[in-house]
Scaffold this motif. Structure first.
Motif, PDB file in Angstrom:
ATOM      1  N   PHE A 169       0.498  10.457  -2.683  1.00 26.76           N
ATOM      2  CA  PHE A 169       0.139  10.694  -1.284  1.00 26.76           C
ATOM      3  C   PHE A 169       1.360  10.569  -0.372  1.00 26.76           C
ATOM      4  N   GLU A 170       2.349   9.829  -0.826  1.00 24.73           N
ATOM      5  CA  GLU A 170       3.642   9.724  -0.146  1.00 24.73           C
ATOM      6  C   GLU A 170       4.729   9.930  -1.192  1.00 24.73           C
TER       7      GLU A 170
ATOM      8  N   ASP B 166      -6.741   0.174  -4.310  1.00 25.14           N
ATOM      9  CA  ASP B 166      -6.257  -0.244  -2.992  1.00 25.14           C
ATOM     10  C   ASP B 166      -7.280  -1.167  -2.334  1.00 25.14           C
TER      11      ASP B 166
ATOM     12  N   ARG C 116       0.645   4.241  -2.697  1.00 26.90           N
ATOM     13  CA  ARG C 116       0.459   5.639  -2.307  1.00 26.90           C
ATOM     14  C   ARG C 116       1.565   6.527  -2.873  1.00 26.90           C
TER      15      ARG C 116
ATOM     16  N   THR D 155      -0.231  15.276  -6.315  1.00 26.63           N
ATOM     17  CA  THR D 155      -1.246  14.262  -6.602  1.00 26.63           C
ATOM     18  C   THR D 155      -2.221  14.701  -7.684  1.00 26.63           C
TER      19      THR D 155
ATOM     20  N   THR E 111       0.829  -1.206   0.000  1.00 28.79           N
ATOM     21  CA  THR E 111       0.000   0.000   0.000  1.00 28.79           C
ATOM     22  C   THR E 111       0.863   1.256   0.000  1.00 28.79           C
ATOM     23  N   THR E 112       1.984   1.229   0.702  1.00 26.73           N
ATOM     24  CA  THR E 112       2.902   2.375   0.684  1.00 26.73           C
ATOM     25  C   THR E 112       3.406   2.623  -0.730  1.00 26.73           C
TER      26      THR E 112
END
Length: 366
Positions: free
Chosen positions: A55-56, A161, A50, A75, A46-47
């Motif tokens: 988002f990261e 996700d 993202r 984003t 998930t990281t």
């Protein structure tokens, strides 16, 4: 599918304080590919997703989409859309307003707006649902609306996700097929995160099996299942029986191994190199083992005793005790193929048989 890389993740790491969530991952994804990130909670999947969404941001390394570096792209300027597990449907908006939410800034005429929304509703097989309120939708319908909202602007990449995690089993299986068909019809690159191996096998062109921030193997569903390269992958993708073994010799694409109570076996080598005397694991899928009432002349076989059996309608699962092996051996058989009435009854003596090519040899230290 194009051969060139459309998404390129190059030596990407992500640290949260002293915790490294993603550890020097490099993956290339082709345009139009359905690519899944598969693994247990905390593996980094998930990281990684993202970071693709923005988002990261990576602690080190770079992500490219369609040849463009993403490190400085926010984003809302990336050519991606994302679908979340909880769908994120706005409760105060109807279906048409939810799907067209991202179109508001385009200042479309009412006719053009309705045309785009109508096109999406046809795509997700919900024509005529424009005025439905959010609370009037089923879980599967909410899922479809979330997909339509993500696709209405025709992004280059759709990120998902665990979008099917909140659905019941029957609806989830139906949505897996629909999602795969939808991806083929729109031709957009999908990057899908899941912890469900059956889900990944059903939908994906390729799968990256992840553990502890790295991927262990990237391959097609068939190759991952039939030719895992490590015990972790073999154990995570489906069910596998493991037996301690020792290599006697390995040459000409085959290895001869001593598997203790199972005797001496010959098995194909799948791009591995093993030395005489090396400790290995012999691995066999439950459905590749036949359950017999009587021994079969000339076959690889071993005598055992049925410990437990579970009837699952179209098939049954058996667990067979073999002298000298600590854990019962798992066997899965279609009920119409079980060799004789009562052969799977608990405490009954049986013989287990398998083809040589059913055995996968793995490094014992992986």
């Amino acid at each position: 599918m194009a051969n060139e890389s459309f998404i390129s993740i190059q030596d990407v790491s992500k640290d949260f304080g002293v915790v490294r969530a993603v550890d020097r991952v490099s993956i290339d994804i082709a345009q139009g590919e359905f690519f899944s990130l598969l693994g247990p909670s905390g593996c980094g999947k998930t990281t990684l997703l993202r970071m693709l969404a923005g988002f990261e941001f990576p602690t080190s390394g770079e992500i490219f989409i369609d040849g463009q570096p993403m490190s400085s792209v926010p984003t809302n300027h990336r050519p991606v859309s994302m679908v979340f597990q909880n769908y994120a449907i706005f409760p105060h908006l109807n279906v048409s307003q939810n799907i067209g939410y991202s179109l508001r800034k385009d200042r479309l005429s009412k006719a053009d707006f309705n045309a785009k929304v109508g096109e999406m509703l046809d795509l997700i097989k919900l024509p005529g649902y424009e005025k439905r309120a959010s609370h009037e939708l089923s879980g599967g319908e909410r899922q479809r609306v979330a997909l339509a909202r993500a696709l209405v602007r025709r992004p280059k990449v759709l990120l998902l996700d665990e979008p099917l995690g909140a659905l019941d089993k029957q609806l989830r299986e139906q949505m897996q097929l629909e999602l795969r068909a939808l991806q083929k019809s729109v031709g957009i690159t999908f990057v899908f995160v899941t912890h469900d191996q059956e889900e990944a096998l059903t939908m994906s062109d390729r799968i990256a099996v992840m553990s502890k921030g790295r991927y262990l193997q990237i391959d097609t569903p068939t190759q991952l299942y039939e030719s895992p390269t490590s015990r972790t992958v073999a154990d995570f993708i489906g069910t596998m029986n493991f037996f301690e073994a020792q290599v006697k010799d390995a040459q000409n694409g085959r290895a001869h191994i001593d598997v203790g109570p199972l005797g001496s076996l010959s098995a194909p080598l799948r791009q591995q190199k093993f030395a005489a005397g090396q400790r290995v694991l012999a691995a066999i899928r439950p459905e590749k083992i036949a359950l017999l009432a009587e021994p079969k002349p000339g076959a690889n076989q071993v005598k055992g005793q049925v410990d437990t059996a579970a009837y699952l309608g179209d098939r049954s699962h058996f667990y067979v005790r073999i002298e000298g092996i600590e854990r019962p051996v798992a066997v899965s058989a279609q009920n119409m193929q079980t060799a004789g009435p009562g052969v799977g009854d608990p405490d009954r003596q049986v013989w287990l048989s398998w083809a040589e090519d059913a055995v996968v040899i793995l490094n014992a230290d992986d």
